[in-house]
Scaffold this active site. Sequence first.
Site, PDB file in Angstrom:
ATOM      1  N   SER A 207      -3.318  -3.632  -0.007  1.00 36.50           N
ATOM      2  CA  SER A 207      -2.419  -4.059   0.343  1.00 36.50           C
ATOM      3  C   SER A 207      -2.750  -5.463   0.303  1.00 36.50           C
ATOM      4  O   SER A 207      -4.202  -6.280   1.098  1.00 36.50           O
ATOM      5  CB  SER A 207      -1.690  -3.735   1.555  1.00 36.50           C
ATOM      6  OG  SER A 207      -0.852  -4.320   2.081  1.00 36.50           O
TER       7      SER A 207
ATOM      8  N   HIS B  16      -1.468  -7.862   2.270  1.00 38.19           N
ATOM      9  CA  HIS B  16      -1.017  -8.352   3.542  1.00 38.19           C
ATOM     10  C   HIS B  16      -2.259  -7.912   4.766  1.00 38.19           C
ATOM     11  O   HIS B  16      -2.186  -8.799   6.207  1.00 38.19           O
ATOM     12  CB  HIS B  16       0.368  -8.001   4.460  1.00 38.19           C
ATOM     13  CG  HIS B  16       0.463  -6.897   5.246  1.00 38.19           C
ATOM     14  ND1 HIS B  16       0.201  -6.620   6.598  1.00 38.19           N
ATOM     15  CD2 HIS B  16       0.805  -6.080   4.341  1.00 38.19           C
ATOM     16  CE1 HIS B  16       1.154  -4.876   6.103  1.00 38.19           C
ATOM     17  NE2 HIS B  16       1.212  -5.114   4.884  1.00 38.19           N
TER      18      HIS B  16
ATOM     19  N   CYS C  26       6.127   5.952  16.001  1.00 40.86           N
ATOM     20  CA  CYS C  26       7.023   6.490  16.984  1.00 40.86           C
ATOM     21  C   CYS C  26       7.745   7.656  16.149  1.00 40.86           C
ATOM     22  O   CYS C  26       8.920   7.197  15.574  1.00 40.86           O
ATOM     23  CB  CYS C  26       7.517   5.045  17.563  1.00 40.86           C
ATOM     24  SG  CYS C  26       8.044   5.079  18.830  1.00 40.86           S
TER      25      CYS C  26
ATOM     26  N   GLN D 233      -7.625  -1.043   4.222  1.00 42.63           N
ATOM     27  CA  GLN D 233      -7.779  -1.291   5.452  1.00 42.63           C
ATOM     28  C   GLN D 233      -9.630  -1.632   4.954  1.00 42.63           C
ATOM     29  O   GLN D 233     -10.109  -2.449   5.902  1.00 42.63           O
ATOM     30  CB  GLN D 233      -7.711  -0.091   5.745  1.00 42.63           C
ATOM     31  CG  GLN D 233      -6.511   0.347   6.990  1.00 42.63           C
ATOM     32  CD  GLN D 233      -5.987  -1.423   7.760  1.00 42.63           C
ATOM     33  OE1 GLN D 233      -6.338  -2.029   8.441  1.00 42.63           O
ATOM     34  NE2 GLN D 233      -5.022  -1.128   8.237  1.00 42.63           N
TER      35      GLN D 233
ATOM     36  N   GLY E 231       0.915  -1.565   0.208  1.00 37.50           N
ATOM     37  CA  GLY E 231      -0.133   0.040   0.015  1.00 37.50           C
ATOM     38  C   GLY E 231       0.919   1.489   0.089  1.00 37.50           C
ATOM     39  O   GLY E 231       0.107   2.308  -0.685  1.00 37.50           O
ATOM     40  N   THR E 232       1.872   1.163   0.444  1.00 39.41           N
ATOM     41  CA  THR E 232       2.357   2.406   0.845  1.00 39.41           C
ATOM     42  C   THR E 232       3.383   2.923  -0.325  1.00 39.41           C
ATOM     43  O   THR E 232       3.502   4.375  -1.168  1.00 39.41           O
ATOM     44  CB  THR E 232       4.109   2.369   2.084  1.00 39.41           C
ATOM     45  OG1 THR E 232       3.417   2.089   2.473  1.00 39.41           O
ATOM     46  CG2 THR E 232       5.246   3.569   1.034  1.00 39.41           C
TER      47      THR E 232
END
Length: 388
Positions: free
Chosen positions: A202, A204, A330, A182, A74-75
């Site tokens: 995507s 996965h 993060c 999603q 997807g990225t």
Amino acid sequence: MPAAPIYLDANATTCPLPDTISALALAMADGPLNPSSAHARGARARELGMVARDEVADLVGCAVPEAIVFTSGGTEANNMALAAHAWDERLTLVVSAVEHASVLRPAEAAARRGVDLRVLPVDAGGLVDPAALNDAVSTARDNLIVSIQWANSETGVLQPLPALLAGIKGKRDAFLHSDAVQAVGKVPVDIQASGVDALSLSGHKVHGPAGIGALVTVDTGDAPLRPMLFGGEQQRGLRPGSEPIPLMVGLGAAMRGRLLRFDEDVAHLRRLRDLFETGLKDALPEVSINASTAPRLPNTANVRFPDVDGGALVAQLDDLGIQCSQGSACSSGKPQPSHVLLAMGLSEREAYASVRFAFSVMNTDDEVCRAVEIVAMTAGGLRGRTPW
């Protein structure tokens, strides 16, 4: 012996189902498969690739399978869509404040190169403001790209794309894209009816293999796509390099399996999510479900635990065999509050107190009931022990 871990982080990734693993293994064992080869093995590879394209097209309502460009995930598909025009001062790029980083970071990079970037606000339910979208479109520059996600990975919120995008093309030329990573396999996705020119998916995320995704366009016509890589003519020159036929076969098998069981799988996901949310609220009346008033994916619960450090809760649950996430980024090892929840109007404290639970078809009712008990017990023990 301790009970087996309960995996409730399906929006991050899923485990391939047996049919997917079998299809992938058979393709890998089938021998050398390069669709660019002129001999019989090349023809076999092209045949397998065509079948995989058809299977992906069937699940997302794509009438022209040749309009599918396979990517690494997807990225890459999102980045390819946002590179639809050369980055120059003639372009306006419109995205929502709750997009995935693979949309927001390229958009920010484009803005640093002179692109007119408009970031659309959302309401308390996570839904894009239609008035802000209309204003951005009406004041856009010569070229226009609009990218609004189909579903949010953290809250599960579904954007009303046909209503949002209706009329844009009637007003001006635009390239309309949606990150549907999603959504595919969890809600009906029909690219022809959605109003978008292209969508990203995507493997996965829907029990397919990791390392494979796609940018699906309505047709092979005038979509202003540009390659990000160079060196070959594969996939209409948009994504050169030898196609990963075994991964494509695995993705096709996952898409075919979900299409065949779609209603059954979606009902199962919704039952698991509702069972979890109801049980948790019964056990901890003070918890709330973020974006509960908006249309959501059937498998996603973003739960806010008042006076609880969500990071500490995730860590303790992991020790107890419940695998979930906060869905926040993060940076340099320092946790950051979710940009999605902040955009919805939550405070930093409320965002830090939120945890995402995402279910897959591999979860069971018994697992959910056990998870409710463990989550309620753990969150109750952490209440009030926050760093703020």
